[in-house]
Enzyme design. Structure first.
Site, PDB file in Angstrom:
ATOM      1  N   ALA A 322     -92.403 -54.658   6.990  1.00  0.00           N
ATOM      2  CA  ALA A 322     -93.806 -54.437   7.367  1.00  0.00           C
ATOM      3  C   ALA A 322     -94.664 -55.631   6.981  1.00  0.00           C
ATOM      4  O   ALA A 322     -94.415 -56.301   5.972  1.00  0.00           O
ATOM      5  CB  ALA A 322     -94.336 -53.175   6.686  1.00  0.00           C
ATOM      6  N   LYS A 397     -98.229 -59.268  -8.683  1.00  0.00           N
ATOM      7  CA  LYS A 397     -98.530 -59.177 -10.124  1.00  0.00           C
ATOM      8  C   LYS A 397     -99.503 -58.061 -10.480  1.00  0.00           C
ATOM      9  O   LYS A 397     -99.736 -57.800 -11.660  1.00  0.00           O
ATOM     10  CB  LYS A 397     -99.106 -60.513 -10.618  1.00  0.00           C
ATOM     11  CG  LYS A 397     -98.127 -61.660 -10.651  1.00  0.00           C
ATOM     12  CD  LYS A 397     -98.749 -62.904 -11.230  1.00  0.00           C
ATOM     13  CE  LYS A 397     -99.559 -63.665 -10.233  1.00  0.00           C
ATOM     14  NZ  LYS A 397     -98.737 -64.340  -9.220  1.00  0.00           N
ATOM     15  N   GLU A 424     -89.580 -59.776 -12.287  1.00  0.00           N
ATOM     16  CA  GLU A 424     -89.274 -61.072 -12.910  1.00  0.00           C
ATOM     17  C   GLU A 424     -90.112 -62.196 -12.342  1.00  0.00           C
ATOM     18  O   GLU A 424     -90.562 -63.087 -13.067  1.00  0.00           O
ATOM     19  CB  GLU A 424     -87.780 -61.377 -12.724  1.00  0.00           C
ATOM     20  CG  GLU A 424     -87.335 -62.726 -13.260  1.00  0.00           C
ATOM     21  CD  GLU A 424     -87.501 -62.848 -14.764  1.00  0.00           C
ATOM     22  OE1 GLU A 424     -88.387 -63.602 -15.209  1.00  0.00           O
ATOM     23  OE2 GLU A 424     -86.745 -62.183 -15.491  1.00  0.00           O
ATOM     24  N   LYS A 500    -100.498 -63.447 -15.922  1.00  0.00           N
ATOM     25  CA  LYS A 500     -99.131 -63.755 -16.339  1.00  0.00           C
ATOM     26  C   LYS A 500     -98.964 -63.622 -17.847  1.00  0.00           C
ATOM     27  O   LYS A 500     -97.949 -63.096 -18.331  1.00  0.00           O
ATOM     28  CB  LYS A 500     -98.754 -65.168 -15.880  1.00  0.00           C
ATOM     29  CG  LYS A 500     -98.638 -65.320 -14.375  1.00  0.00           C
ATOM     30  CD  LYS A 500     -98.379 -66.767 -13.967  1.00  0.00           C
ATOM     31  CE  LYS A 500     -98.244 -66.902 -12.457  1.00  0.00           C
ATOM     32  NZ  LYS A 500     -98.044 -68.301 -12.037  1.00  0.00           N
TER      33      LYS A 500
END
Length: 632
Positions: A322, A397, A424, A500
């Site tokens: 998609a 994220k 990861e 992060k």
């Protein structure tokens, strides 16, 4: 000799023996003649590992024991009439099943002793998609002799066949499986039989749970093999399939269980796959987002599919793709060589809700949802996917850096449901940073300090700044090269680095929110206000100041790095000057670097360094997460 047509012994009227009459006649004659073998020619190639209408990879079983064949016949496999087996079994006469319309097929041979294929504990799977479960329960049953006798006596008198029985050792409940057509009558006669006990409250009112399915796994190799039942129920549980009742005899040749009818296809597929009856282990992938990372991932999967099947016995089946506008789904797998054209021409209109509903409706086994977007609405789907036993692999994220309670809930739901939530590539693209932190912590180490350059975009910008390339030009170059976001202010604000760092801190065991991170930014706040055009018009006014500072740093043989730091639970991001002795000094291009100081790596921190941005390496990191779910 006519096998199907017969005459009535009393009246002499011509009649027939009913279903399987020819097979049964042949077996009786073979036994009477002490024949060397019995051949039954029918319209199928033989016994299959499962129903080929449900499982496309089902194949013919070349050998079965008499016991295995009887179990499969009694439980939905209509290849041979079950009573056919007994006369020849008694004389140890092998039965060969052949296809009249495909005589070249090997067929199935049924005999006393069969070879034991290495690693295959079960021979086949059979099912009945026409099950009602009736439970007689009550504390008044405990220790009372004859309750089961009364149950089966009244059912037998009413002509009701029971094909499954499950009883708790406490004796306070007995569940029986019957056909849906017999369920109402069974409840009626049981309520009449136990009317007195029901009136006194010793036994509850008997009712039926309808529209269920019964599955049986069959194989004599299951005898005395530990872990078969555990693997069976563990596999079903990880795929979100609830077992309502189960039964296994001491002979250990048949384990039967009852599930909802809507879970039958999924149950058969996951068992067939998990017990190596399929040629390949299958992982079904739903990929959302086909930008640079998603497109690169699909191409990597396409290039590796054949090799993984041949060398690892793993089939990566992309069953859904998609983008923001269109989606397409195909249970048997999509053609990845031309998916963009097909998506545009044949895809359905898409939204996060439509995509979610289609994935859940497919109810497909061994499913993985792969998020290659940066969309908050897509990230909001993770929890429900995990609750439906669909693993999640995210390049996005947003979820892992969202509120800590949401992050923890996603991790807990995944653990509780026995599936994976992997991200990861949220930090360092394809670099093994999160996995390394997890390995350290799981082996008893403690993360004391994290120092890292985590923005490939900012590292690229500060590596490009020179006497000939001012700050504003370096930003423009980063955008043109595809390193920065379309709006580079997102990178310059440090927001991406903060996310992060929050993710790394959480994985290291710290409760951290984005608001907890101390920010030391190098672009004044007013440059983030207004439109993107306003930013491009004004950013060149920063060039002179940056060039003056750059010259000073150059004279001192120093370099700028935008550093993320976590120490003693306190997190910060900011521009840092590093000299030639610092590990960050020689970091080139868009590379990332991370230093992990732990109780074991205290004097000499562990260093991970390499490409930290780019579609290819990010897609490779997502691919690695998918492979870890496949566990090959």
């Amino acid at each position: 000799v006519p096998g199907f047509i017969s005459s009535d012994k009393v009246t002499g009227d011509v009649t027939n023996l009913g279903r399987g009459g020819s097979d049964y006649t042949a077996a009786i004659i073979a036994a009477a003649l002490d024949a060397s073998g019995l051949e039954i020619w029918t319209d199928v190639d033989g016994f299959m590992t499962a129903d080929p209408r449900v499982i496309s990879t089902a194949y013919t079983i070349t050998e079965l024991s008499y016991v295995e064949a009887t179990e499969l016949c009694n439980f939905g496999a209509k290849v041979v009439y079950p009573p056919t087996i007994y006369p020849v079994c008694h004389k140890n006469i092998p039965i060969l099943i052949k296809n009249t319309f495909n005589p070249e097929a090997v067929g199935t041979i049924i005999k006393q002793q069969v070879s034991s294929p290495l690693g295959k504990a079960i021979k086949g799977i059979s099912s009945i998609n026409d099950t009602s479960l009736i439970t007689v329960q009550g504390l008044g049953m405990v220790g009372v002799i004859g309750v089961n006798y009364r149950i089966f006596k009244v059912l037998a008198k009413s002509g009701i066949s029971v094909f499954l029985v499950s009883q708790a050792s406490s004796e306070n409940s007995t569940s029986i499986g019957v056909r849906n057509a017999d369920a109402d009558l069974a409840c009626e006669v049981l309520n009449e039989e136990f009317a007195k006990e029901i009136e006194m409250g010793e036994i509850g009112h008997v009712c039926a749970e309808k529209d269920l399915a019964t599955v049986a796994i069959v194989g004599e190799n299951m005898k005395h093999t530990p872990g078969i039942a555990g693997k069976l129920f563990g596999t079903l549980g990880r795929n979100g399939i609830n077992v309502i009742a189960c039964a296994q005899g001491a002979s250990e040749t048949n384990i039967s269980f009852v599930v909802e009818s809507k879970s039958l296809r999924k149950s058969l597929n996951v068992i067939h796959d998990s017990f190596f009856l399929s040629e390949y282990q299958v992982l079904n992938l739903f990929i959302c987002g086909i930008g640079t990372v998603g497109d690169s991932l699909i191409e990597q999967i396409r290039c590796q599919q054949q090799k993984l099947m041949q060398e690892n016995g793993l089939k990566l089946n992309v069953v859904g793709i998609a983008n923001s506008s269109f989606a397409m789904f195909r249970r048997e797998g999509l053609d990845l060589s031309n998916y963009r054209v097909e998506l545009k021409e044949k895809g359905i209109k898409n939204s996060p809700k439509i995509f979610h509903d289609e994935v859940i409706k497919m109810n497909i086994f061994n499913s993985v949802f792969v998020d290659c977007t940066a969309n908050a609405e897509v990230a909001a789907l993770y929890k429900d996917f995990l609750q439906h036993n669909i693993s999640v692999v995210a390049a996005n994220k947003i979820a892992a850096s969202s509120k800590y309670d949401n992050y923890r809930e996603l991790k807990q739901v995944a653990r509780h449901r026995g599936v994976k939530f992997l991200f990861e590539t949220n930090v360092g693209a394809g670099l093994p940073i999160i996995n390394t932190i997890n390995d350290l912590i799981n082996s008893g180490d403690k993360i004391l300090k994290i120092e890292a350059v985590l923005s490939g975009t900012l590292n690229y910008i500060f590596n490009k700044i020179s006497a000939d390339i001012p700050f504003s030009k370096a930003i423009q170059m980063a955008k043109e090269e595809g390193y920065s976001e379309p709006d580079p202010r997102i990178d310059l604000s440090g927001k991406d680095v903060i996310r992060k760092l929050v993710i790394l801190g959480r994985e290291a065991g710290y409760r951290l929110e984005q608001e907890d991170v101390e920010k030391h930014l190098f672009v004044p706040a007013e440059y983030f206000e207004g439109s993107l055009d306003d930013f491009w018009k004004r950013v060149s006014t920063l060039d002179a100041n940056f060039e003056a500072q750059r010259k000073l740093l150059e004279s001192e043989k120093k370099h700028w790095c935008f550093v993320a730091r976590l120490e003693n639970g306190k997190a910060s991001v900011g521009l840092q000057e590093v000299d030639a002795s610092h590990p960050f000094y020689g970091l080139e291009g868009s590379n990332n670097i991370i230093l992990l100081t732990t109780e074991r790596y205290k004097e000499y921190p562990m260093m991970i360094r390499g490409y930290g941005a780019g579609a290819g390496v990010t897609a490779a990191g997502v691919f690695a997460d998918i492979m870890s779910i496949a566990n090959v």
